[in-house]
Design an enzyme around this catalytic site. Structure first.
Site, mmCIF file in Angstrom:
data_model
loop_
_atom_site.group_PDB
_atom_site.id
_atom_site.type_symbol
_atom_site.label_atom_id
_atom_site.label_comp_id
_atom_site.label_asym_id
_atom_site.label_seq_id
_atom_site.Cartn_x
_atom_site.Cartn_y
_atom_site.Cartn_z
ATOM 1 N N LYS A 20 0.830 -1.216 0.000
ATOM 2 C CA LYS A 20 0.000 0.000 0.000
ATOM 3 C C LYS A 20 0.864 1.267 0.000
ATOM 4 O O LYS A 20 0.660 2.160 -0.805
ATOM 5 C CB LYS A 20 -0.886 0.069 1.257
ATOM 6 C CG LYS A 20 -1.927 -0.999 1.388
ATOM 7 C CD LYS A 20 -2.838 -0.723 2.584
ATOM 8 C CE LYS A 20 -2.157 -0.875 3.935
ATOM 9 N NZ LYS A 20 -1.802 -2.258 4.299
ATOM 10 N N ARG A 95 -9.727 1.232 7.964
ATOM 11 C CA ARG A 95 -9.217 -0.079 8.372
ATOM 12 C C ARG A 95 -10.232 -0.864 9.189
ATOM 13 O O ARG A 95 -9.956 -1.981 9.605
ATOM 14 C CB ARG A 95 -7.967 0.137 9.207
ATOM 15 C CG ARG A 95 -6.757 -0.653 8.768
ATOM 16 C CD ARG A 95 -5.608 -0.288 9.667
ATOM 17 N NE ARG A 95 -4.391 -0.978 9.373
ATOM 18 C CZ ARG A 95 -3.366 -0.452 8.724
ATOM 19 N NH1 ARG A 95 -3.414 0.764 8.258
ATOM 20 N NH2 ARG A 95 -2.271 -1.161 8.550
ATOM 21 N N ARG A 134 12.232 -5.553 5.214
ATOM 22 C CA ARG A 134 12.195 -4.163 4.732
ATOM 23 C C ARG A 134 12.789 -3.158 5.722
ATOM 24 O O ARG A 134 12.776 -3.360 6.924
ATOM 25 C CB ARG A 134 10.769 -3.764 4.338
ATOM 26 C CG ARG A 134 9.837 -3.535 5.485
ATOM 27 C CD ARG A 134 8.430 -3.243 4.988
ATOM 28 N NE ARG A 134 7.523 -3.050 6.091
ATOM 29 C CZ ARG A 134 6.218 -2.799 5.964
ATOM 30 N NH1 ARG A 134 5.671 -2.750 4.765
ATOM 31 N NH2 ARG A 134 5.464 -2.623 7.023
ATOM 32 N N ARG A 168 11.011 -0.647 10.972
ATOM 33 C CA ARG A 168 9.876 -0.319 11.841
ATOM 34 C C ARG A 168 9.830 -1.276 13.022
ATOM 35 O O ARG A 168 10.085 -2.468 12.867
ATOM 36 C CB ARG A 168 8.575 -0.413 11.036
ATOM 37 C CG ARG A 168 8.294 0.846 10.255
ATOM 38 C CD ARG A 168 7.144 0.708 9.313
ATOM 39 N NE ARG A 168 5.954 0.095 9.873
ATOM 40 C CZ ARG A 168 4.809 -0.040 9.204
ATOM 41 N NH1 ARG A 168 4.717 0.389 7.957
ATOM 42 N NH2 ARG A 168 3.770 -0.596 9.761
ATOM 43 N N ARG A 179 -0.843 -8.384 13.438
ATOM 44 C CA ARG A 179 -1.388 -7.432 12.447
ATOM 45 C C ARG A 179 -2.199 -8.182 11.396
ATOM 46 O O ARG A 179 -3.215 -7.684 10.915
ATOM 47 C CB ARG A 179 -0.247 -6.628 11.811
ATOM 48 C CG ARG A 179 0.319 -5.583 12.779
ATOM 49 C CD ARG A 179 1.709 -5.098 12.396
ATOM 50 N NE ARG A 179 1.762 -4.392 11.142
ATOM 51 C CZ ARG A 179 2.884 -4.161 10.463
ATOM 52 N NH1 ARG A 179 4.046 -4.604 10.917
ATOM 53 N NH2 ARG A 179 2.850 -3.503 9.332
HETATM 54 P P1 AMP Z 1 0.712 0.949 8.382
HETATM 55 O O1 AMP Z 1 1.841 1.931 8.285
HETATM 56 O O2 AMP Z 1 -0.414 1.275 7.453
HETATM 57 O O3 AMP Z 1 1.185 -0.467 8.267
HETATM 58 O O4 AMP Z 1 0.107 1.102 9.869
HETATM 59 C C1 AMP Z 1 0.891 0.805 11.003
HETATM 60 C C2 AMP Z 1 0.005 0.559 12.204
HETATM 61 O O5 AMP Z 1 -0.714 1.755 12.530
HETATM 62 C C3 AMP Z 1 -1.073 -0.511 12.021
HETATM 63 O O6 AMP Z 1 -0.586 -1.807 12.289
HETATM 64 C C4 AMP Z 1 -2.117 -0.075 13.043
HETATM 65 O O7 AMP Z 1 -1.731 -0.482 14.323
HETATM 66 C C5 AMP Z 1 -2.027 1.437 12.999
HETATM 67 N N1 AMP Z 1 -2.994 2.017 12.046
HETATM 68 C C6 AMP Z 1 -2.731 2.560 10.820
HETATM 69 N N2 AMP Z 1 -3.843 2.995 10.215
HETATM 70 C C7 AMP Z 1 -4.862 2.724 11.085
HETATM 71 C C8 AMP Z 1 -6.260 2.908 11.053
HETATM 72 N N3 AMP Z 1 -6.864 3.458 9.967
HETATM 73 N N4 AMP Z 1 -6.985 2.513 12.125
HETATM 74 C C9 AMP Z 1 -6.405 1.966 13.205
HETATM 75 N N5 AMP Z 1 -5.087 1.753 13.306
HETATM 76 C C10 AMP Z 1 -4.303 2.123 12.259
#
Ligand code: AMP
Length: 227
Positions: A20, A95, A134, A168, A179
């Site tokens: 994404k 999400r 990564r 990360r 996740r």
């Molecule tokens: P990402 O960078 O998109 O992989 O997001 C990293 C983490 O942030 C995810 O594993 C969630 O814990 C949190 N997160 C990101 N976007 C959302 C969302 N829309 N709602 C709730 N938690 C989120």
């Protein structure tokens, strides 16, 4: 249609590690619309040494979602900023079903119609390998991978020449497993939600970064005019 904003308004969805963020950055380069990563916003927030920042940090490290109300407020204020006027790429939002429902109302109120929700599909075995390898340049954020995308010169970022890199904290096996569970439980129900609205476009995310971005451009009807 009268009263509706002109532009490109899309959301990327899919399991963690499906690409994404990478694809959203590529699409932003091409279209110059705003890239809105809720994960990135949350990571910045979690750096704050405040009770809320610390709580959020712990949640992210466990692979748990942030609170719907908090995320919705963040997105709401961000999409009303001028750089989102001509379009946006939502990366990691919505999400949950609750977020999807609020987004629908929010956009209707702003005169915005989503062009598409792109689901990038990648099997779990590939996801784990992608995530565990990564890392990113600490200076410019360019993404790399131990196996699939090494910098041209060892230890030097291709994009900015930076020499410091980071992984990360939530990119470890236990957190990724969590996740993935949360994705299935909480995010997957948004897929039929968008499907019934005729917005869902599924893209196979297993090819190279370029191959996937070409598919996305095809789906969005961007390839013909600019390639
Ligand atoms: P990402 O960078 O998109 O992989 O997001 C990293 C983490 O942030 C995810 O594993 C969630 O814990 C949190 N997160 C990101 N976007 C959302 C969302 N829309 N709602 C709730 N938690 C989120």
């Amino acid at each position: 249609m009268s009263g509706m904003k002109e532009g490109l308004f899309v959301a990327f969805t899919g399991a963690p590690g499906c690409g994404k963020g990478t694809q959203a950055r590529i699409l932003k380069e091409k279209t110059h619309i705003c890239h809105l990563s809720t994960g990135e916003m949350l990571r910045q927030f979690a750096e704050k040494d405040t009770p809320l920042g610390r709580e959020l940090k712990a949640r992210l490290e466990r692979g748990e979602f942030a609170d719907d109300a908090m995320i919705i407020e963040m997105v709401k204020s961000r999409i009303s900023e001028p750089d989102c006027e001509k379009g946006f790429i939502l990366d990691g939002f919505p999400r949950t079903l609750a977020q999807a429902e609020v987004l629908e109302d929010l956009l209707a109120g702003e005169g915005i119609k989503l062009n598409a929700v792109l689901e990038i599909q990648v099997p779990d075995e590939i996801i784990m390998e992608r995530i565990l390898g990564r890392y990113a340049c600490m200076q410019c954020g360019a993404g790399y991978h131990d196996k699939f995308q090494k910098p041209k010169i060892y230890g030097v970022c291709d994009a900015c020449g930076g020499t410091e890199f980071a992984r990360r904290k939530d990119d470890n096996r236990t957190t990724v497993e969590n996740r993935l569970v949360n994705y299935r439980l909480l995010t997957y129900p948004t897929i039929p939600f968008f499907e019934t609205r005729g917005l869902l476009k599924t893209v196979d995310g297993t090819g190279t970064i370029d191959a996937v971005s070409r598919k996305i451009e095809d789906v969005l009807g961007l390839s013909a005019n600019e390639k």
